[in-house]
Scaffold this active site. Structure first.
Site, PDB file in Angstrom:
ATOM      1  N   ILE A   1      44.053  46.045  41.414  1.00 52.83           N
ATOM      2  CA  ILE A   1      44.067  45.996  42.870  1.00 52.83           C
ATOM      3  C   ILE A   1      45.132  45.049  43.384  1.00 52.83           C
ATOM      4  CG2 ILE A   1      41.643  46.629  43.130  1.00 52.83           C
ATOM      5  CD1 ILE A   1      40.961  43.693  43.449  1.00 52.83           C
TER       6      ILE A   1
ATOM      7  N   GLU B   1      47.707  40.134  36.415  1.00 52.89           N
ATOM      8  CA  GLU B   1      47.147  41.182  37.249  1.00 52.89           C
ATOM      9  C   GLU B   1      45.777  40.771  37.789  1.00 52.89           C
ATOM     10  OE1 GLU B   1      50.482  43.364  36.693  1.00 52.89           O
ATOM     11  OE2 GLU B   1      48.824  43.856  38.046  1.00 52.89           O
ATOM     12  N   VAL B   2      45.421  41.384  38.949  1.00 49.75           N
ATOM     13  CA  VAL B   2      44.097  41.214  39.544  1.00 49.75           C
ATOM     14  C   VAL B   2      43.427  42.582  39.527  1.00 49.75           C
ATOM     15  CG1 VAL B   2      42.783  40.465  41.553  1.00 49.75           C
ATOM     16  CG2 VAL B   2      44.967  39.358  41.010  1.00 49.75           C
TER      17      VAL B   2
ATOM     18  N   LYS C   1      40.756  37.977  37.923  1.00 48.78           N
ATOM     19  CA  LYS C   1      42.123  37.495  37.755  1.00 48.78           C
ATOM     20  C   LYS C   1      42.362  37.282  36.268  1.00 48.78           C
ATOM     21  CE  LYS C   1      42.889  34.983  42.116  1.00 48.78           C
ATOM     22  NZ  LYS C   1      43.256  33.668  42.696  1.00 48.78           N
TER      23      LYS C   1
ATOM     24  N   ASP D   1      47.594  25.840  51.155  1.00 48.56           N
ATOM     25  CA  ASP D   1      48.187  27.182  51.251  1.00 48.56           C
ATOM     26  C   ASP D   1      47.296  28.091  52.089  1.00 48.56           C
ATOM     27  OD1 ASP D   1      50.002  29.196  50.866  1.00 48.56           O
ATOM     28  OD2 ASP D   1      49.318  29.719  48.855  1.00 48.56           O
TER      29      ASP D   1
END
EC number: 2.7.10.1
Length: 964
Positions: A598, A605-606, A624, A717
């Site tokens: 996704i 990658e997630v 994650k 952030d």
């Protein structure tokens, strides 16, 4: 041969060689007509003569032949006659009626076997037996009387030498004739038995020996039982069969010793004795030896079907799908399909999609929270109840008819679809309540909002009563998710329930929970402790403030005049593995199922996936992963985020489910947020939410940041891209890769980064950009940018300005203007968050309180006039903020300035071909054109309104016939 006298002599068969061949008889002198050439000694001893057998056939009296198989036991058949000693009176004392049989093994060939008489006289022959005649005769009478022929068989062995053997016959003083000698061995012949082939097999060394022969399956046969063997006995007979073979699939037995291929149009699916069968209905075989008949086009066999079953087809679509909508629930009913595919395993699947518009392309799969009774897959009944849908939402339901071969078809399952829209519904139940504080006369409670608010929560009703007096209950209303119940009895337990209310009414009460007030003595004791703690804190605070003031004065009066020196702070742990063990739960990788990608993050990658903890319900999760080839520093940074998340427990902070560190890949597993990142979600739903809904989302973000500030963490952030949204539009703060713990033992908790690295300039406070000084106040600045992102539906802050332009503009006191239709109070909140003096910015608890007041007083959220404060907030870069309509000369230019070129063909095709005509457009016209998004309608109408004063003199009447 007749022998006279008492002499003893030998006749020697030269050499019998053994090798492998198919000949069974080694020697037979009965058919010989020429000299045999035996070696005899002494010279006057044995000699070769012609004679007659018992049938008066001419024969030679001795013979020799080669043996070509390495037999272990040799048989010698001797045919001879013997003169009765009584018929020879003169030699009666020395006459014998017997002779001896000897053998001698050798390693020499025939040519090497020729020796002198001396050698053979003294050779080490082994005696086989002394052979006596059963019958003897008195004289030879060829006038009609037959000779009395004796036949004796002797055997010897086992043989051990490879070349062969010699036979010798010793005369003991008999008058005899050696008529014939046959040397042979015994073997079991080759045979096919139980579809297995057994080769010729020699008998054993002894007459009682059993020799094992291993068999092999005949062509196109396979083993059934192993090992496959027969026993060969001493008489050359097979016995005791063990194991067997049978014809393999595709072949049938023929005459018991052959496996014949099944002809075309037939098949045999299994090994065994069965015969080939004709292909089932809707199938065929075009080759010989077929084990399966392939289904014809459009027909299939299911995973559980056998090759003997008929091929079947997929069912047709269900019929007559109807729905009954009740608030946020729906009942679907349908009729079975006309064609079931000739199968009895018909079932139904129900697919749910939530739609943002009537167009199917704007639909997405329903949340996992939607409930299906009895289920949504594999239904046998033609009815399903669906609940926990969203209020006032469009849904599309597809009902598929499937059977055991639907997964074999290359085409999608036949289905019937229906569109429904849910009604307004009361909110779901409040899951739990928490006691915040307690006195002898009151206690304060808080609770999370319902998981499914189904609209804007107007207020909460709290019902409570003394547990000893159930009938006397009291009611209280609260516009927030907390309440203080006062006027209670000391030391008493109270049962409390709460329910939420929307315009649709009240939801169901929460479960009963018991809370206790303090006794008077307990309250006095606790109050005394608190006063002592406050007094001590005040004294200590004075000392700390004095020391800090002295330190600041001694260093420099203005902390922003130059770079701040590096400050070190306590970390969670020097070892990220230790921190993870302390704050995060280790999950077995077998409990995690990765489904689809996704997104991608800094470290890898997630994925979307499923987590099935032992003994618990499976839940959707986000995963994650740490990419392959990571460095040790990357692993430390990756795990540090998990160790930070593991300390948080708040409804507006993303929840950490656990980590996988003991296997590869390393994973961080969090709750799954169905609507993804906030900025993307807002852009996808531009103009779809009322202002109060957006304020509710901002309130959730502020609540999460308030919690972080209370935990002494600075996020560093905070941006809409790092806010995740679930199916209930609850916003949760995520991405703690840059988060840091702040010192609490100073009057000014800060985190000063001495390391390089990228800074998100558009979201970062000026002191953090200039001096890398991060505080909760710098997070407040970022929160103001997030508020602007939310109210502009995901617009990029500062548009296409470069990072350096942004820094310069902020330094010159430029601030972002209010987004279109943004309430004044919200833009003022943004400006407060963007105060240059970080101490002048509001704290997160203040922001939460301000947003709560807006929600309780929706009238304050009216758009009004967005006034930009004079002076420093005016900046030349304001030209970039709004479309410049002074230079547009056509409808195409105007739409391009509004960034809505997608509506060009709709406007021109509907007759709005010039700007004067556009100024006459109404909301109804926009709806007919196809501009359905509320945000886009507002943006166009606001622009049209601003253009009207400049075009009043040239505005023609509305075009006739447009949009009729």
């Amino acid at each position: 041969m007749f022998l006279s006298g008492p002499c003893s002599s030998f006749v020697h068969l030269p050499l019998v060689c053994l090798s492998f061949c198919s000949t069974e008889t080694v020697m037979d002198t009965r058919t010989a007509t020429a000299e045999l050439g035996w070696i005899s000694f002494p010279a006057n001893g044995w000699e070769e003569v012609s004679g007659y057998d018992e049938n008066l056939n001419t024969i030679r009296t001795y013979q020799v032949c080669n043996v070509f198989e390495a037999a272990q036991r040799i048989y010698v058949e001797i045919r001879f006659t013997v003169r009765d000693c009584a018929s020879i009176p003169s030699v009666l004392g020395s006459c014998k009626e017997t002779f001896n049989l000897y053998y001698l093994e050798t390693d020499r060939t025939v040519t090497e076997g020729v020796k002198g008489v001396e050698y053979w006289a003294n050779a080490p022959f082994l005696k086989v037996d002394t052979i006596a005649a059963d019958e003897s005769f008195s004289q030879v009478d060829f006038g009609g009387r037959l000779m009395k022929v004796n036949t004796e068989v002797r055997s010897f062995g086992p043989l051990s030498k490879g070349k062969g053997f010699h036979l010798a016959f010793q005369d003991l003083g008999a008058c005899m004739s050696l008529l014939a000698v046959r040397v042979f061995y015994k073997k079991c012949p080759s045979v096919v038995q139980n579809f297995a082939y057994f080769p010729e097999t020699l008998t054993g060394a002894e007459s009682t020996s059993l020799v094992i022969a291993r068999g092999s399956c005949i062509p196109n046969a396979e083993e059934v039982d192993v090992p496959i063997k027969l026993y060969c006995n001493g008489d050359g007979e097979w016995m005791v069969p063990i194991g067997s073979c049978s014809c393999k699939a595709g072949y049938e037995p023929d005459n018991g010793n052959l496996c014949r291929a099944c002809p075309q149009g037939t098949f045999k699916s299994t090994q065994g004795a069965g015969l080939c069968q004709q292909c089932p209905l809707y199938s065929r075989s075009t080759i010989e030896a077929a084990t399966l008949c392939g289904c014809r086009n459009g027909y299939h066999r299911g995973d559980m079907d056998s090759p003997e079953d008929t091929c079947t087809s997929v069912p047709s679509a269900p019929r007559n799908l109807v729905s009954i909508v009740n608030q946020t629930s729906v009942v679907l009913e349908w009729h079975s399909p006309r064609d079931t595919g000739h199968r009895d395993d018909l079932s139904y699947n129900v697919i749910c999609r939530r739609c943002h518009s009537p167009e199917r392309r704007a639909c997405q799969p329903c949340d996992d929270s939607v409930a299906f009774v009895p289920g949504k897959r594999g239904l046998r009944d033609t009815r399903v109840e669906i609940s926990k849908l969203r209020a006032h939402t469009s849904y599309t339901f597809d009902v598929q008819a499937v059977n055991g071969v639907s997964n074999k078809s290359p085409y999608p399952a036949q289905q019937l679809s229906i569109n429904i829209t849910t009604n307004q519904a009361a909110p779901s139940v409040v899951p739990i309540m928490h006691q915040v504080s307690s006195t002898s006369r009151s206690f304060s409670l808080s609770w999370p909002p319902p998981e499914q608010p189904n609209g804007i929560i107007l207020d909460y009703e709290i019902r409570y009563y003394d547990k000893s007096s159930v009938l006397n209950s009291s009611m209280m209303l609260s516009e927030t998710t907390s309440v203080v119940l006062e006027g209670l009895m000391p030391g008493t337990g109270y049962v409390v329930q709460v329910r939420a209310r929307t315009v649709a009414g009240y939801g169901v009460y929460s479960k009963e929970m018991l809370f206790q007030t303090l006794t008077d003595d307990e309250y006095k004791s606790e109050l005394g402790q608190q006063l002592s703690l406050i007094a001590g804190s005040l004294v200590g605070g004075v000392c700390i403030v004095s020391l800090v003031a002295i330190a600041i004065i001694c260093s420099r009066p203005d902390m922003f005049n130059g770079p701040t020196p590096t400050v070190t702070f306590p970390t969670l742990s020097d070892d990220p593995n230790e921190a993870v063990r302390e704050f995060a739960k280790e999950i077995d990788s077998s409990c995690v199922k990765i489904e689809e990608v996704i997104g991608s993050g800094e470290f890898g990658e997630v994925y979307k996936g499923r987590l099935k903890p032992v003994g618990k319900k499976e839940i959707p999760v986000a995963i994650k992963t740490l990419k392959v080839g990571y460095s040790e520093r990357q692993r430390r940074d990756f795990l540090s985020e998990a160790s930070i998340m593991g300390q948080f427990d708040q409804p507006n902070i993303i929840r950490l489910e656990g980590v996988v560190t003991k296997s590869r890949p390393t994973m961080i597993i969090t709750e799954f947020m169905e609507n993804g990142a906030l900025d993307f979600f807002l852009r996808q739903n531009d103009g779809q939410f009322p202002v109060i809904q957006l304020v509710g989302m901002l309130r959730g973000i502020a609540s999460g940041m308030r919690y972080l500030a209370e935990m002494s963490y600075v996020h560093r952030d905070l941006a809409a891209r790092n806010i995740l949204v679930n199916s209930n539009l609850v916003c949760k703060v995520s991405d703690f890769g840059l988060s840091r713990y702040l010192e609490e033992d100073t009057s000014d908790p800060t985190y000063t980064s001495s390391l390089g690295g990228k800074i998100p300039v558009r979201w970062t406070a000026p002191e953090a950009i200039a001096y890398r000084k991060f505080t909760s106040a710098s997070d407040v600045w970022s929160y103001g940018i997030v508020t602007w992102e939310v109210m502009s539906y995901g617009e990029r802050p500062y548009w296409d300005m470069s990072n350096q332009d942004v820094i310069n503009a902020i330094e010159q006191d430029f601030r972002l203007p209010a987004p279109m239709d943004c309430p004044v109070v919200l833009h003022q909140l943004m400006l407060d968050c963007w105060q240059k003096d970080r101490n002048a910015r509001p704290k997160f608890p203040d922001i939460v309180s301000m947003l709560d007041k807006m929600i309780r007083n929706p009238a304050s959220l009216k758009t009004g006039t967005n006034n930009i404060p004079p002076g420093p907030c005016i900046h030349p870069l304001l030209d970039r903020m709004a479309p410049d309509l002074s230079r547009v000369s056509s409808v195409e230019d105007w739409l391009a300035a509004l960034k809505m070129t997608q509506y060009r063909d709709s406007f021109l095709g509907s007759g709005f071909t010039s700007l004067p005509l556009v100024t006459q457009i109404t909301a109804e016209d926009l709806q007919r054109i196809g501009v359905s998004l509320a945000g886009h309608q507002k943006k166009i109408l606001t622009s049209v309104q601003s253009m009207r004063p400049t075009m009043d003199d040239q505005s023609p009447p509305s075009p006739a016939g447009i949009l009729t």
